[in-house]
Design a protein around this motif. Sequence first.
Motif, PDB file in Angstrom:
ATOM      1  N   UNK A  10       0.804  -1.231   0.000  1.00 48.50           N
ATOM      2  CA  UNK A  10       0.000   0.000   0.000  1.00 48.50           C
ATOM      3  C   UNK A  10       0.836   1.280   0.000  1.00 48.50           C
ATOM      4  N   UNK A  17       3.276   2.353  -1.914  1.00 49.58           N
ATOM      5  CA  UNK A  17       4.052   2.579  -3.129  1.00 49.58           C
ATOM      6  C   UNK A  17       4.361   4.053  -3.364  1.00 49.58           C
ATOM      7  N   UNK A  18       3.498   4.948  -2.888  1.00 47.99           N
ATOM      8  CA  UNK A  18       3.728   6.375  -3.162  1.00 47.99           C
ATOM      9  C   UNK A  18       5.006   6.881  -2.499  1.00 47.99           C
ATOM     10  N   UNK A  19       5.508   6.128  -1.513  1.00 45.87           N
ATOM     11  CA  UNK A  19       6.787   6.523  -0.913  1.00 45.87           C
ATOM     12  C   UNK A  19       7.936   6.452  -1.911  1.00 45.87           C
ATOM     13  N   UNK A  20       7.753   5.700  -2.978  1.00 46.39           N
ATOM     14  CA  UNK A  20       8.777   5.731  -4.034  1.00 46.39           C
ATOM     15  C   UNK A  20       8.965   7.160  -4.516  1.00 46.39           C
ATOM     16  N   UNK A  21       7.855   7.894  -4.612  1.00 51.90           N
ATOM     17  CA  UNK A  21       7.942   9.299  -5.022  1.00 51.90           C
ATOM     18  C   UNK A  21       8.469  10.157  -3.875  1.00 51.90           C
ATOM     19  N   UNK A  22       7.785  10.058  -2.739  1.00 53.27           N
ATOM     20  CA  UNK A  22       8.105  10.960  -1.623  1.00 53.27           C
ATOM     21  C   UNK A  22       9.587  10.913  -1.269  1.00 53.27           C
ATOM     22  N   UNK A  23      10.171   9.715  -1.368  1.00 56.53           N
ATOM     23  CA  UNK A  23      11.569   9.547  -0.971  1.00 56.53           C
ATOM     24  C   UNK A  23      12.488   9.336  -2.181  1.00 56.53           C
ATOM     25  N   UNK A  24      11.946   9.476  -3.376  1.00 58.88           N
ATOM     26  CA  UNK A  24      12.758   9.338  -4.599  1.00 58.88           C
ATOM     27  C   UNK A  24      13.561   8.035  -4.598  1.00 58.88           C
ATOM     28  N   UNK A  25      12.822   6.946  -4.426  1.00 60.54           N
ATOM     29  CA  UNK A  25      13.440   5.628  -4.278  1.00 60.54           C
ATOM     30  C   UNK A  25      13.555   4.924  -5.625  1.00 60.54           C
ATOM     31  N   UNK A  39       5.876  14.056   2.259  1.00 58.50           N
ATOM     32  CA  UNK A  39       6.843  14.450   1.241  1.00 58.50           C
ATOM     33  C   UNK A  39       7.586  15.711   1.673  1.00 58.50           C
ATOM     34  N   UNK A  96       0.986   9.620  -8.073  1.00 59.24           N
ATOM     35  CA  UNK A  96      -0.005   8.553  -7.855  1.00 59.24           C
ATOM     36  C   UNK A  96      -1.302   9.220  -7.433  1.00 59.24           C
ATOM     37  N   UNK A 116      -4.682   1.756  -2.072  1.00 58.50           N
ATOM     38  CA  UNK A 116      -4.952   0.452  -2.669  1.00 58.50           C
ATOM     39  C   UNK A 116      -3.680  -0.394  -2.645  1.00 58.50           C
ATOM     40  N   UNK A 118      11.010   6.456  -8.314  1.00 62.75           N
ATOM     41  CA  UNK A 118      10.273   7.656  -7.940  1.00 62.75           C
ATOM     42  C   UNK A 118      11.172   8.882  -8.001  1.00 62.75           C
TER      43      UNK A 118
END
Lengths: 344, 344
Positions: free
Chosen positions: A268, A270-278, B66, B255, B265, B282
């Motif tokens: 759930x 996955x958006x942390x990929x963005x927030x933390x630039x992973x 973020x 996202x 989700x 990300x």
Amino acid sequence: MAQVRNKQVLLKNYVIGFPKESDMEIVEGSITLKVPEGSSDVVLLKNLYLSCDPYMRLLMYKDTPVSLGFHYSPGSPLTAFGVSKVVESGDPNYKKDDLVWGVTKWEEYSLVPSAQILFKIDHTDVPLSYYTGILGMPGITAYGGFFELGCPKKGEKVFVSAASGAVGQLVGQFAKLTGCYVVGSAGSQEKVDILKNKLGFDEAFNYKEESNLDAALKRYFPEGIDIYFENVGGKTLDAVLLNMRSHGRIPVCGMISQYNLSQAEGVTNMAYLIYKEIKMQGFIVSQFYPLYPKFLEFILPHIREGKIAYVEDIVEGLESGPAALVGLFSGQNFGKKVLAIAPQ
Amino acid sequence: MAQVRNKQVLLKNYVIGFPKESDMEIVEGSITLKVPEGSSDVVLLKNLYLSCDPYMRLLMYKDTPVSLGFHYSPGSPLTAFGVSKVVESGDPNYKKDDLVWGVTKWEEYSLVPSAQILFKIDHTDVPLSYYTGILGMPGITAYGGFFELGCPKKGEKVFVSAASGAVGQLVGQFAKLTGCYVVGSAGSQEKVDILKNKLGFDEAFNYKEESNLDAALKRYFPEGIDIYFENVGGKTLDAVLLNMRSHGRIPVCGMISQYNLSQAEGVTNMAYLIYKEIKMQGFIVSQFYPLYPKFLEFILPHIREGKIAYVEDIVEGLESGPAALVGLFSGQNFGKKVLAIAPQ
């Protein structure tokens, strides 16, 4: 021509859910110890050690999702990595008694395309079984995944799941050699002790005793995780994503917790990929085979000087194969699982 | 000293779930059109165009996940990207009447640290509003995300979600310029038509009319997807993972489908990262700011020659701000949403 017994482990049926020993069967076939006349691209191997690895479960699906260049069919022996001795070779690149490692089968003797031999074994002052582990597929997996995709820097914080497994135990030791702080998770107190006392992990914990993985990770990584070496997937990945540092890296080597599920656990965060630039990167070991000579140069001295340890869990005989493979999915193995088939 | 009216859009309260217009309020403050004596690092800006972007929702959380270098607090105007004219500058790098774009606030005049100005605007033969879009944050986002992380090659297959949005419409056009096949998804037939007829996408579909996203993707990508430019997350990502080709890349830009959910989700097909050796990365736009001069050199000729189009959805006045921002999350915007605050 000499016909000899050829014991085999066959896949009995495609598997749904957790594999059972009865999904495989042991049969006694026979084989002529001779390469067919005029076959210049096959070798006849005597298998000495056979590797038992989690990815094999994926090949037991009728429609396997992964392309490894080989697949399983009911009635055929399981294809797997192994250490073998050449009995006879149609390919002039190999000769009788050469020791090799590569893709063979769960049986005593295998007639395989010579292209399935990955590397000749030149160094035999180390245990031969190591070529199914630290010096074989798991070794180059750990090396490529950690160094090439993880891009570790001294002082970074590294988390490894399935940390006492064939690959994880090496990743942790590579992290220490790089000057990183490394924490591993495993599924028993005994494994945790080995990680801390024998393999040099800074910390380790039993994930089965942590009701809140996020809290556990915050305890061990108050400043967050730079590199997560992913072996398990699911809930662990979800908790890790909440604890990654900016510009973190996640080499994705395996997701053993998900292989038997008809519906994988949802991740759930996955958006942390963005927030933390992973950067999260999946890989299959074959992309790192070209690094193998460089890898050997790196690792052999460390093994000889005792600076890297390797925990193996060796069982005897093809009869032990089905239980060994099934056991991987409940963490029965203690280190790298290997079948010893024949004395050298 | 001249005091003038300074209309503002304030955050009224931290937001849970979908944002409502009533989470913001319009107030009429006043401002002295003068930089405080001795302040060498601030500028007084007259805001001309203000940008309205999905990431702003993330800053409305009490604990925003973020880190963008700024955050929102109840009672303060929303921080956002914008195009402004310098009224007075304490910083010798700027002078009265300079046109600039960077981080300003949802108000008529903003006194901000000069470090928040990102770039001076040197080219005014193109619409000034473009510096909130194709020539601003979304432009460099699309450029960096697609070219630097997507690493496109001629002939590759590209999928873009939220394809008619501020960033997506550019990614699709960059893909065509690179010689890729590109398909976009959007949320209305009108948007689909624009994608195909005005923006040059090879195909486009309305995701709201596809009961099975996996089947839709298989229809448009029978051979799979090389690059997925991720703007939406959730179910779309899950379906895409099943359809990626080996060594595919997924630059993760946004996202939007997940930003308002208290529980995101679950994405169940993460193991495909391994099976297909996918790189998922990300990013936040600031990592690409150093590329901006190169980006301008690339894009300005294309704009001038009519080879790249840009769809803007411009509304007038700060009063339109709350509805504009809320509308992003139900796809009310048609292209890049911009608030026009003052004629130049």
